[in-house]
Motif scaffolding. Structure first.
Motif, PDB file in Angstrom:
ATOM      1  N   MET A  59       0.983  29.911  -6.715  1.00  0.00           N
ATOM      2  CA  MET A  59       2.411  29.119  -5.703  1.00  0.00           C
ATOM      3  C   MET A  59       3.029  27.734  -7.201  1.00  0.00           C
ATOM      4  SD  MET A  59       1.792  29.032  -2.109  1.00  0.00           S
ATOM      5  CE  MET A  59      -0.252  28.972  -2.569  1.00  0.00           C
ATOM      6  N   THR A  60       4.196  27.445  -7.435  1.00  0.00           N
ATOM      7  CA  THR A  60       4.400  26.313  -7.932  1.00  0.00           C
ATOM      8  C   THR A  60       5.178  25.560  -7.020  1.00  0.00           C
ATOM      9  OG1 THR A  60       4.177  26.364 -10.679  1.00  0.00           O
ATOM     10  CG2 THR A  60       5.565  25.607  -9.842  1.00  0.00           C
ATOM     11  N   PHE A  61       5.168  24.086  -6.944  1.00  0.00           N
ATOM     12  CA  PHE A  61       5.651  23.118  -5.592  1.00  0.00           C
ATOM     13  C   PHE A  61       6.133  21.935  -6.453  1.00  0.00           C
ATOM     14  CE2 PHE A  61       1.926  25.163  -4.003  1.00  0.00           C
ATOM     15  CZ  PHE A  61       2.674  25.018  -3.074  1.00  0.00           C
ATOM     16  N   VAL A  62       7.757  21.539  -6.582  1.00  0.00           N
ATOM     17  CA  VAL A  62       8.132  20.673  -6.704  1.00  0.00           C
ATOM     18  C   VAL A  62       9.224  20.211  -6.419  1.00  0.00           C
ATOM     19  CG1 VAL A  62       7.653  21.088  -9.666  1.00  0.00           C
ATOM     20  CG2 VAL A  62      10.204  22.207  -8.338  1.00  0.00           C
ATOM     21  N   GLU A  91       0.727  -1.328   0.000  1.00  0.00           N
ATOM     22  CA  GLU A  91       0.046  -0.020  -0.094  1.00  0.00           C
ATOM     23  C   GLU A  91       0.979   0.679  -0.194  1.00  0.00           C
ATOM     24  OE1 GLU A  91      -0.155  -2.120   1.891  1.00  0.00           O
ATOM     25  OE2 GLU A  91      -2.243  -3.754   0.824  1.00  0.00           O
ATOM     26  N   ASN A  92       1.777   1.207   0.712  1.00  0.00           N
ATOM     27  CA  ASN A  92       2.402   2.541   1.139  1.00  0.00           C
ATOM     28  C   ASN A  92       3.663   3.000  -0.374  1.00  0.00           C
ATOM     29  OD1 ASN A  92       1.704   3.276   3.382  1.00  0.00           O
ATOM     30  ND2 ASN A  92       3.063   1.884   4.638  1.00  0.00           N
ATOM     31  N   LYS A  93       3.960   1.826  -0.511  1.00  0.00           N
ATOM     32  CA  LYS A  93       4.642   1.544  -2.350  1.00  0.00           C
ATOM     33  C   LYS A  93       3.880   1.822  -3.315  1.00  0.00           C
ATOM     34  CE  LYS A  93       8.486  -2.292  -2.316  1.00  0.00           C
ATOM     35  NZ  LYS A  93       8.083  -3.393  -2.547  1.00  0.00           N
ATOM     36  N   ASN A  94       2.466   1.779  -3.868  1.00  0.00           N
ATOM     37  CA  ASN A  94       1.546   2.259  -4.136  1.00  0.00           C
ATOM     38  C   ASN A  94       1.406   3.695  -3.974  1.00  0.00           C
ATOM     39  OD1 ASN A  94       1.328  -0.382  -5.794  1.00  0.00           O
ATOM     40  ND2 ASN A  94      -0.761  -0.491  -4.949  1.00  0.00           N
ATOM     41  N   TYR A  95       0.942   4.018  -2.740  1.00  0.00           N
ATOM     42  CA  TYR A  95       1.407   4.917  -2.676  1.00  0.00           C
ATOM     43  C   TYR A  95       2.129   6.219  -2.952  1.00  0.00           C
ATOM     44  CZ  TYR A  95       1.083  10.082  -0.564  1.00  0.00           C
ATOM     45  OH  TYR A  95       1.040  10.892   0.269  1.00  0.00           O
ATOM     46  N   LEU A  96       3.789   5.933  -2.827  1.00  0.00           N
ATOM     47  CA  LEU A  96       4.954   6.611  -3.806  1.00  0.00           C
ATOM     48  C   LEU A  96       4.676   6.542  -5.185  1.00  0.00           C
ATOM     49  CD1 LEU A  96       7.664   5.630  -1.436  1.00  0.00           C
ATOM     50  CD2 LEU A  96       6.216   7.474  -0.964  1.00  0.00           C
ATOM     51  N   GLN A  97       4.424   5.762  -6.052  1.00  0.00           N
ATOM     52  CA  GLN A  97       4.177   5.605  -6.981  1.00  0.00           C
ATOM     53  C   GLN A  97       2.797   6.233  -7.825  1.00  0.00           C
ATOM     54  OE1 GLN A  97       4.316   1.511  -8.551  1.00  0.00           O
ATOM     55  NE2 GLN A  97       4.984   2.303 -10.783  1.00  0.00           N
ATOM     56  N   GLY A  98       2.326   6.336  -6.702  1.00  0.00           N
ATOM     57  CA  GLY A  98       0.845   7.277  -7.355  1.00  0.00           C
ATOM     58  C   GLY A  98       1.164   9.213  -7.186  1.00  0.00           C
ATOM     59  N   LEU A  99       2.223   9.330  -6.570  1.00  0.00           N
ATOM     60  CA  LEU A  99       2.424  10.450  -6.163  1.00  0.00           C
ATOM     61  C   LEU A  99       3.155  11.632  -7.541  1.00  0.00           C
ATOM     62  CD1 LEU A  99       5.105  10.382  -2.582  1.00  0.00           C
ATOM     63  CD2 LEU A  99       1.713  11.146  -3.513  1.00  0.00           C
ATOM     64  N   PRO A 100       2.492  12.435  -7.112  1.00  0.00           N
ATOM     65  CA  PRO A 100       2.346  13.884  -8.544  1.00  0.00           C
ATOM     66  C   PRO A 100       4.033  14.340  -8.907  1.00  0.00           C
ATOM     67  CG  PRO A 100       1.724  14.886  -7.231  1.00  0.00           C
ATOM     68  CD  PRO A 100       1.434  13.774  -6.490  1.00  0.00           C
ATOM     69  N   ASP A 101       4.663  15.230  -9.833  1.00  0.00           N
ATOM     70  CA  ASP A 101       5.659  15.513  -9.822  1.00  0.00           C
ATOM     71  C   ASP A 101       5.624  17.418 -10.078  1.00  0.00           C
ATOM     72  OD1 ASP A 101       7.391  13.173 -11.023  1.00  0.00           O
ATOM     73  OD2 ASP A 101       7.366  13.426 -13.192  1.00  0.00           O
ATOM     74  N   ARG A 102       5.187  17.679  -9.273  1.00  0.00           N
ATOM     75  CA  ARG A 102       4.758  18.768  -9.568  1.00  0.00           C
ATOM     76  C   ARG A 102       2.865  19.393  -9.060  1.00  0.00           C
ATOM     77  NH1 ARG A 102       6.787  23.632 -14.182  1.00  0.00           N
ATOM     78  NH2 ARG A 102       4.853  24.958 -13.762  1.00  0.00           N
ATOM     79  N   LEU A 103       2.883  20.876  -8.027  1.00  0.00           N
ATOM     80  CA  LEU A 103       1.627  20.690  -8.049  1.00  0.00           C
ATOM     81  C   LEU A 103       1.609  22.691  -8.658  1.00  0.00           C
ATOM     82  CD1 LEU A 103       0.189  19.643  -5.031  1.00  0.00           C
ATOM     83  CD2 LEU A 103      -0.491  18.992  -7.116  1.00  0.00           C
ATOM     84  N   ASP A 104       0.551  23.044  -9.066  1.00  0.00           N
ATOM     85  CA  ASP A 104       0.287  24.203  -9.211  1.00  0.00           C
ATOM     86  C   ASP A 104      -0.653  25.247  -8.833  1.00  0.00           C
ATOM     87  OD1 ASP A 104       2.283  25.420 -11.074  1.00  0.00           O
ATOM     88  OD2 ASP A 104       2.117  23.287 -12.307  1.00  0.00           O
ATOM     89  N   ILE A 105      -0.839  25.837  -7.535  1.00  0.00           N
ATOM     90  CA  ILE A 105      -2.043  26.403  -6.122  1.00  0.00           C
ATOM     91  C   ILE A 105      -1.953  27.501  -6.618  1.00  0.00           C
ATOM     92  CG2 ILE A 105      -3.425  26.286  -4.624  1.00  0.00           C
ATOM     93  CD1 ILE A 105      -2.015  23.755  -3.943  1.00  0.00           C
ATOM     94  N   LEU A 106      -3.312  28.633  -7.133  1.00  0.00           N
ATOM     95  CA  LEU A 106      -3.198  29.944  -6.923  1.00  0.00           C
ATOM     96  C   LEU A 106      -1.807  30.132  -7.759  1.00  0.00           C
ATOM     97  CD1 LEU A 106      -3.990  30.258  -3.177  1.00  0.00           C
ATOM     98  CD2 LEU A 106      -5.559  30.380  -5.749  1.00  0.00           C
TER      99      LEU A 106
END
Ligand SMILES: [Fe+2]
Ligand SMILES: [Fe+2]
Length: 246
Positions: A112-115, A95-110
């Motif tokens: 702000m950009t997160f990488v 379950e934890n491996k799957n969670y890590l595999q599903g994480l994105p590389d980048r988020l854009d909110i308002l």
């Protein structure tokens, strides 16, 4: 809105718990974790499960998280990092491996950009520590605030105009006001393996209204983490790095 930004937990449960307890008193509305939940440290499952359980928390993938499912090769890493990745692969639940595999590389909110590492080559994992890579990062984004981790060094890079870029290495707990700057690159430091010679865990709270970055350094039970590294059979060097903050 007050936003908690934290990164590079690296399987250090004691540091993560202390940071979350400290942040609980800072009126935080939501939080974003910039990746490297695992690698180096002795409690990868506990750290991933704790982050999965947090309310209003988004999370990105770091290079150590990607190495767990061969999203990058662990053979390109240093000896201690590589050993800890292979050890972590054995420890993590499906379950934890799957969670890590599903994480994105980048988020854009308002605005702000997160990488995790940089915005111009997300899986190239270059560090943004100087003017050259700061310029590349500004050029690859249009946001006002770019948040990064990966180097484990808290830093605020500000741009007043195209010619004026300031790099500030942030030491200790302190507030940095950035209202008079146009664009910023903000490294939130590392929860679980600081590398700025201060062994205390580091995280950031962003006050978006006041345009202030609040850095916090938090003591944690470092001895316990070092003992757990030894008991797990992980390289002793990893414990020494935690003690020295390197
Ligand atoms: Fe990291
Ligand atoms: Fe990283």
């Amino acid at each position: 809105m007050r936003l908690m930004v934290f990164s590079d937990i690296h399987g250090n449960l004691e540091a993560l718990q202390s940071v979350l307890a400290d942040a609980a008193q800072r009126n935080v509305d939501r939080s974003i974790c910039l990746g490297d939940l695992v690698g180096y440290g002795p409690n990868p499952n506990e750290c991933v499960s704790l982050i999965r359980s947090l309310n209003k928390c988004r999370c990105l993938a770091g290079n150590h998280d990607a190495a767990i499912f061969w999203g990058m090769s662990p053979y390109g890493m240093t000896g201690a990092a590589r050993k800890s990745i292979f050890w972590t692969m054995e420890q993590l639940t499906p379950e934890n491996k799957n969670y890590l595999q599903g994480l994105p590389d980048r988020l854009d909110i308002l605005n702000m950009t997160f990488v995790h590492a940089n915005p111009y080559n997300p899986r190239g994992w270059n560090y943004v520590l100087d003017r050259k890579y700061a310029l590349r990062s500004f050029a690859a984004t249009a946001c006002r605030n770019l948040f990064i981790g990966h180097s484990h060094r808290p830093m605020v890079i500000t741009r007043k105009n195209i010619l004026s870029i300031d790099l500030l290495e942030v030491s200790g707990s302190r507030n940095i006001a950035v209202k008079d700057t146009k664009r910023r690159i903000v490294n939130c430091g590392s929860v679980g393996q600081p590398r700025d010679a201060d062994p205390r865990a580091c995280y950031l709270v962003v006050d978006l209204k006041k345009e202030v970055f609040e850095y916090y350094r938090v003591e944690y039970d470092l001895e316990k983490t070092v003992k757990a590294i030894r008991s797990a059979g992980l390289p002793a060097l990893l414990g020494r790095r935690l003690m020295n903050g390197t």
